[in-house]
Motif scaffolding. Structure first.
Motif, short mmCIF file in Angstrom:
data_model
loop_
_atom_site.label_atom_id
_atom_site.label_comp_id
_atom_site.label_asym_id
_atom_site.label_seq_id
_atom_site.Cartn_x
_atom_site.Cartn_y
_atom_site.Cartn_z
N ARG A 201 17.09 41.70 46.42
CA ARG A 201 18.46 41.47 45.93
C ARG A 201 19.23 42.74 46.20
O ARG A 201 18.70 43.86 46.14
CB ARG A 201 18.46 41.15 44.44
CG ARG A 201 17.76 42.18 43.58
CD ARG A 201 18.00 41.97 42.11
NE ARG A 201 19.38 42.27 41.75
CZ ARG A 201 19.81 42.40 40.49
NH1 ARG A 201 18.96 42.26 39.49
NH2 ARG A 201 21.07 42.67 40.22
N PRO A 203 21.67 45.85 45.58
CA PRO A 203 22.00 46.63 44.39
C PRO A 203 23.45 46.39 43.96
O PRO A 203 24.32 46.07 44.78
CB PRO A 203 21.78 48.07 44.82
CG PRO A 203 21.89 48.06 46.31
CD PRO A 203 21.39 46.73 46.74
N ASP A 204 23.72 46.55 42.68
CA ASP A 204 25.05 46.26 42.13
C ASP A 204 26.14 47.10 42.78
O ASP A 204 27.29 46.65 42.86
CB ASP A 204 25.05 46.50 40.62
CG ASP A 204 24.20 45.47 39.88
OD1 ASP A 204 23.92 44.41 40.46
OD2 ASP A 204 23.80 45.75 38.73
N ARG A 205 25.80 48.29 43.27
CA ARG A 205 26.84 49.17 43.82
C ARG A 205 27.46 48.64 45.10
O ARG A 205 28.52 49.13 45.52
CB ARG A 205 26.29 50.58 44.04
CG ARG A 205 25.17 50.68 45.07
CD ARG A 205 24.61 52.11 45.15
NE ARG A 205 23.43 52.21 45.96
CZ ARG A 205 23.43 52.41 47.28
NH1 ARG A 205 24.59 52.54 47.91
NH2 ARG A 205 22.30 52.51 47.95
N ILE A 207 28.04 45.28 45.51
CA ILE A 207 28.44 43.91 45.20
C ILE A 207 29.66 43.92 44.28
O ILE A 207 29.69 44.65 43.29
CB ILE A 207 27.30 43.14 44.49
CG1 ILE A 207 26.08 43.00 45.41
CG2 ILE A 207 27.77 41.76 44.04
CD1 ILE A 207 24.86 42.49 44.69
N GLN A 208 30.65 43.14 44.59
CA GLN A 208 31.78 42.93 43.69
C GLN A 208 31.64 41.60 42.95
O GLN A 208 31.96 41.50 41.77
CB GLN A 208 33.09 42.93 44.48
CG GLN A 208 34.34 42.69 43.62
CD GLN A 208 35.63 42.93 44.38
OE1 GLN A 208 35.76 43.91 45.12
NE2 GLN A 208 36.60 42.04 44.20
N SER A 210 29.10 38.56 41.67
CA SER A 210 27.73 38.12 41.42
C SER A 210 27.49 36.78 42.11
O SER A 210 28.44 36.08 42.49
CB SER A 210 27.48 37.97 39.92
OG SER A 210 28.23 36.87 39.41
N ASN A 245 23.44 37.00 47.29
CA ASN A 245 23.38 38.47 47.39
C ASN A 245 21.95 38.95 47.63
O ASN A 245 21.48 39.92 47.03
CB ASN A 245 23.95 39.12 46.13
CG ASN A 245 25.43 38.90 45.98
OD1 ASN A 245 26.17 38.85 46.96
ND2 ASN A 245 25.89 38.73 44.74
N TYR A 284 16.11 37.04 38.31
CA TYR A 284 17.46 37.25 38.84
C TYR A 284 18.14 35.93 39.17
O TYR A 284 19.36 35.76 38.94
CB TYR A 284 17.34 38.13 40.09
CG TYR A 284 18.57 38.21 40.96
CD1 TYR A 284 19.70 38.90 40.54
CD2 TYR A 284 18.60 37.60 42.22
CE1 TYR A 284 20.83 38.99 41.35
CE2 TYR A 284 19.71 37.68 43.03
CZ TYR A 284 20.83 38.38 42.59
OH TYR A 284 21.94 38.45 43.40
N THR A 357 35.48 45.47 47.51
CA THR A 357 34.26 46.28 47.58
C THR A 357 33.65 46.19 48.96
O THR A 357 33.25 47.22 49.55
CB THR A 357 33.25 45.82 46.52
OG1 THR A 357 33.81 46.02 45.22
CG2 THR A 357 31.95 46.60 46.63
#
Length: 673
Positions: A201, A203-205, A207-208, A210, A245, A284, A357
């Motif tokens: 998956r 990383p959140d950084r 991804i804008q 979900s 994602n 997830y 993003t």
């Protein structure tokens, strides 16, 4: 990328005229007209696989079998386990179709690969220098007796391909026979396995949105569609990867994984190799519940049966994108009132427009990529005059430069490192057999790219370390003019790329020059380097703000040299005097062009202003990154090569005395600091 002996790309042996370290070589192409036939060492013996395939064909009572060069997702790049055409023919080019009868075998491919095919195939195969389905059909009609059936794997045919074969075989008393179990797989005893791991998956950084937000956005489009689909079938590999994602490692150079998705207004079914899904990924994906935002994991090979079951229900309508849905899935969605089609799914058209993003991190990736390419070009400038570098050593060096950058995930495609006449082949990649030494007397073309966790890059630069000819300078400058003309054009949002593509060719056309490939393609965020449906072709979607595309005009003089200038750009809003909703391109590739190849007397004042502004941008964005990585020598090189051009008609080369003064000034500045 895994190595399989039958898949080695041992093609394009050294062309005549390579005096740089040339040695006596065997003839590089087969000769089937002599007795016994002559085969080069690069040719593959295919007699065993042909014999075994023909036995399978007899058992199925078919007269011919069609073998496309794609996979069940109609991908441009395929995994080694899907390279059935290569296994059967020995030919490893990326485009082609093979056909086998009981007595003959033939390969159809385009002009890029004719030489390669003659070097890789044995004399069991005919080479048909065409790519049209009509040509294949004509051959089939001549070789298959009336009443004969032509077998094909429906998972490897697009809807359009199947339709075109039917049209061309109509009234010939010969027809297609869909065989869902691939016959090549039955005889391919050492077929590479599916990867056992590699799913991640993001990383959140980076991804804008979900995956849950993306799913709900697509469901809104389904509900708003006037034809009221109840389900959306996703077949292209990048569709599922984008929606959730997630990324994988099934396809060389492309971070995809084998998958399908069937999305309804209240269900999500994800079809993949479930043994690869870790407990963390299951959590997830909310795989343990059954709500509208819970992903039900199903086996990859169960998609056909599951789709049949769903379609058998009352009141359902399945939406598909016809460009990437294979015929096997299409033919089970019956009757027709249960089917809704569009060229591209709403996932592909939504993915094409990057969010804030995605735009920023893709720009960031190009800054780091520029550092790697600048390191590479500076090294070449020093190393080539010493006489010890080759196409392959250059390829290895540029890959190493990228691997040192933050979040690097390897190359985004097979690097094109081409010197002299090899560069005249637009899709050439060097091998041990074809490797040329780099010299100051020849032009050099490097087309390379990187995969980063935050973006995908693709850039081409053409260089000459000695004294280029006037024709080479003019051709290069006119290619550059085409790049600039597209880059600086202002156009209404919703304009199709095909309607402005000629801007990239106009300066070449004025003197009777042209190029034989496309002018640009979409680029993704840690996705495919050729990301559809963005670009300049007739089947690309209209440009909207936030789309990334390459811009890459070129010129190729056969057996002499090749030129291509490729940058990635993003469509951005622009203010005009009277109108609103207009766009232009903002170039995000940030590497200077070879100054000695630019003849500024050919450039208009507006083109020269664009070029100087572009160089200012390189200094502003790449300079701080070079500083942060402690690459002071590379920064000096960048500053020298981004000096503004004077707005007068002259060669853009900086004189040796000017270069000396610039170098002294930079050295003094370093001493002061």
């Amino acid at each position: 990328m895994p190595s399989y002996g039958w898949l080695l790309a041992l093609y394009l042996a050294a062309l005549p005229g390579n005096t740089a370290g040339a040695v006596a070589r065997e003839p590089t192409e087969r000769n089937c007209s002599v007795i016994p036939p002559y085969l080069p060492s690069t040719a593959v013996n295919t007699s065993l696989q042909l014999k075994e395939l023909r036995e399978q064909m007899l058992a199925m009572n078919i007269s011919a079998y069609v073998i496309p060069g794609t996979d069940a997702h109609l991908s441009e790049y395929i995994a080694p386990r899907d390279a059935r055409m290569a296994f059967m023919t020995g030919f490893t080019g990326s485009a082609g179709t093979a056909v086998v009868t009981q007595t003959k075998a033939a390969l159809w491919t385009d002009s890029r690969y004719w030489v390669q095919a003659e070097r890789q195939m044995d004399c069991s195969w005919e080479l048909e220098k065409d790519v049209s389905i009509s040509s294949v059909a004509e051959w089939l009609i001549s070789e298959v007796p009336p009443g004969g059936e032509i077998g094909f794997d429906p998972f490897l045919f697009s809807l359009k391909t199947q339709e075109n074969y039917n049209i061309n075989l109509e009234s010939s008393d010969r027809g297609l026979k869909s065989i869902p179990v691939n016959l090549v797989d039955k005889v391919w005893k050492e077929r590479p396995p599916v990867q056992s791991d590699g799913l991640i998956r993001l990383p959140d950084r980076v991804i804008q949105r979900s995956w849950q937000e993306k799913v709900e956005h697509i469901r809104i489009q389904m509900r708003d569609n006037p034809y009221k689909p109840t389900a959306l079938l996703l077949s292209a590999l990048d569709e599922t990867a984008w929606l959730f994602n997630m990324r994988g490692n099934d396809i060389p150079y492309n971070p995809f994984f084998y998958s399908y998705t069937l999305l309804t207004v209240d269900k999500i079914w994800l079809f993949l190799h479930t043994e690869r899904v870790t407990d963390d990924l299951k959590a997830y994906l909310n795989a343990s519940c059954e709500g509208a935002l819970c992903v039900q994991l199903k086996g990859y090979d169960t998609i056909l049966d599951h789709l049949k079951t769903y379609v058998a229900g009352p009141g359902v309508k399945v939406w598909i994108g016809t460009e990437y849905t294979n015929y096997a899935l299409y033919e089970v969605i019956t009757p027709q009132d249960k089917l809704l089609t569009s060229s591209y799914s709403p996932v592909l058209t939504t993915k094409a427009i990057k969010d804030e993003t995605e735009q920023q991190i893709l720009r960031d990736a190009h800054v780091r990529d520029a550092v790697a390419v600048i390191q590479f070009l500076m090294w070449l400038e020093k190393a080539v005059p010493e006489g010890n570098q080759t196409e392959l050593s250059a390829l290895e060096y540029v890959d190493n430069c990228r691997n040192k950058q933050k979040d690097s995930r390897g190359p985004s495609f097979e690097t094109i490192s081409a010197s002299g006449p090899n560069a005249a082949l637009a899709h050439y990649s060097p091998t041990i057999e074809t490797n040329r030494r780099l010299t100051v007397d020849e032009m050099y073309l490097i087309d390379s790219g990187g995969q980063y966790l935050d973006g995908t890059t693709d850039i081409t630069r053409t260089i000459h370390w000695g004294k280029p000819t006037e024709m080479q300078k003019e051709a290069f400058t006119r290619v550059l003019m085409g790049n600039i003309e597209i880059s600086q054009t202002i156009f209404p949002s919703g304009t199709r790329g095909v309607n402005m593509e000629m801007l990239g060719r106009r300066a070449l056309w004025e003197v009777g020059l042209n190029y034989g490939h496309g002018t640009g393609h979409g680029v993704g965020n840690y996705f495919g380097v050729h990301e559809w449906p963005v670009g300049f072709q007739s089947n690309n979607i209209p440009f909207r703000s936030g789309m990334f595309t390459s811009i890459e005009p070129g010129y190729y003089k056969e057996n002499d040299f090749g030129i291509r200038i490729e940058d990635v750009a993003v469509t951005v809003p622009v203010q005009t005097k009277y109108g609103n909703n207009y766009l232009t391109f903002d170039t995000v590739s940030l590497v200077p062009y070879d100054r000695k190849l630019i003849d500024t007397s050919l450039l208009s004042s507006k083109q020269l202003q664009w070029l100087n502004k572009y160089y200012e941008t390189i200094r502003r964005l790449v300079g701080p990154e070079l500083d942060s990585q402690g690459l002071h020598e590379e920064k000096d090189w960048m500053l020298r090569n981004t000096e503004p051009f004077a707005e007068v008609g002259s060669s853009a080369s900086v004189s040796s005395s000017s270069l000396t003064l610039i170098a002294l000034a930079i050295a003094l500045l370093h001493d002061i600091v």
